[in-house]
Scaffold this motif. Structure first.
Motif, PDB file in Angstrom:
ATOM      1  N   SER A  46      34.353  27.116 -63.816  1.00  7.47           N
ATOM      2  CA  SER A  46      34.118  28.719 -63.665  1.00  7.47           C
ATOM      3  C   SER A  46      33.252  29.140 -64.892  1.00  7.47           C
ATOM      4  O   SER A  46      32.586  30.151 -64.622  1.00  7.47           O
ATOM      5  CB  SER A  46      35.499  29.584 -63.714  1.00  7.47           C
ATOM      6  OG  SER A  46      36.120  29.120 -62.545  1.00  7.47           O
ATOM      7  N   SER A  76      27.388  30.012 -61.857  1.00  7.16           N
ATOM      8  CA  SER A  76      26.889  31.385 -61.666  1.00  7.16           C
ATOM      9  C   SER A  76      27.319  32.147 -60.733  1.00  7.16           C
ATOM     10  O   SER A  76      26.950  33.273 -60.670  1.00  7.16           O
ATOM     11  CB  SER A  76      25.209  30.889 -61.451  1.00  7.16           C
ATOM     12  OG  SER A  76      25.130  30.295 -60.102  1.00  7.16           O
ATOM     13  N   TYR A  77      27.880  31.692 -59.968  1.00  9.15           N
ATOM     14  CA  TYR A  77      28.624  32.269 -58.715  1.00  9.15           C
ATOM     15  C   TYR A  77      29.916  33.071 -59.246  1.00  9.15           C
ATOM     16  O   TYR A  77      30.543  32.887 -60.076  1.00  9.15           O
ATOM     17  CB  TYR A  77      29.241  31.556 -57.743  1.00  9.15           C
ATOM     18  CG  TYR A  77      28.150  30.878 -56.974  1.00  9.15           C
ATOM     19  CD1 TYR A  77      26.906  31.167 -56.857  1.00  9.15           C
ATOM     20  CD2 TYR A  77      28.540  29.886 -55.795  1.00  9.15           C
ATOM     21  CE1 TYR A  77      25.825  30.401 -56.288  1.00  9.15           C
ATOM     22  CE2 TYR A  77      27.692  29.271 -54.980  1.00  9.15           C
ATOM     23  CZ  TYR A  77      26.217  29.550 -55.271  1.00  9.15           C
ATOM     24  OH  TYR A  77      25.306  28.698 -54.702  1.00  9.15           O
ATOM     25  N   ASP A  78      30.102  34.317 -58.708  1.00  7.16           N
ATOM     26  CA  ASP A  78      31.270  35.299 -58.968  1.00  7.16           C
ATOM     27  C   ASP A  78      32.552  34.482 -58.531  1.00  7.16           C
ATOM     28  O   ASP A  78      33.572  34.389 -59.034  1.00  7.16           O
ATOM     29  CB  ASP A  78      31.230  36.581 -58.312  1.00  7.16           C
ATOM     30  CG  ASP A  78      30.141  37.655 -58.849  1.00  7.16           C
ATOM     31  OD1 ASP A  78      29.546  37.344 -60.088  1.00  7.16           O
ATOM     32  OD2 ASP A  78      29.712  38.368 -58.167  1.00  7.16           O
TER      33      ASP A  78
END
Length: 105
Positions: free
Chosen positions: A73, A77-79
């Motif tokens: 996490s 780069s992803y939410d």
């Protein structure tokens, strides 16, 4: 007690996949990470997406999942990154022993 398994993570690029893989192995959170290109179809924010991504297949001791998930996490780069664990129920004894040794502190 260890529980060996596979953790699946997708990354937005080969560079991101390599960064995550290296960090996990260096921190002994993974024995090995295999990466390969994939095409994903998914719904995000009410739209259907078709994206090229990189799949990480992370071989680890699942008792390390919380720390592994936190590290992914931090670097991702992803939410909402995919971080999914699958237990290994059987495997080659020499390989499983090697996995245990690589993820031991």
């Amino acid at each position: 007690m260890e529980q060996l398994g596979i953790v699946l993570v997708t990354a937005s690029s080969e560079a991101e996949a390599k960064l995550i893989a290296s960090a996990l192995v260096e921190a002994r959170l993974a024995a090995c990470v295999t990466t390969f290109p994939v095409h994903s179809v998914y719904r995000w924010q009410d739209k259907i997406h078709h994206d090229s991504e990189f799949q990480l297949v992370i071989k680890t001791d699942l008792t390390l999942f919380s720390a592994l998930s936190t590290k992914v996490s931090e670097l991702h780069s992803y939410d909402v990154p995919e971080i999914v664990a699958i237990a290994i129920t059987n495997g080659s004894a020499p390989y499983l022993s090697w996995m245990k040794a690589q993820t031991a502190e």
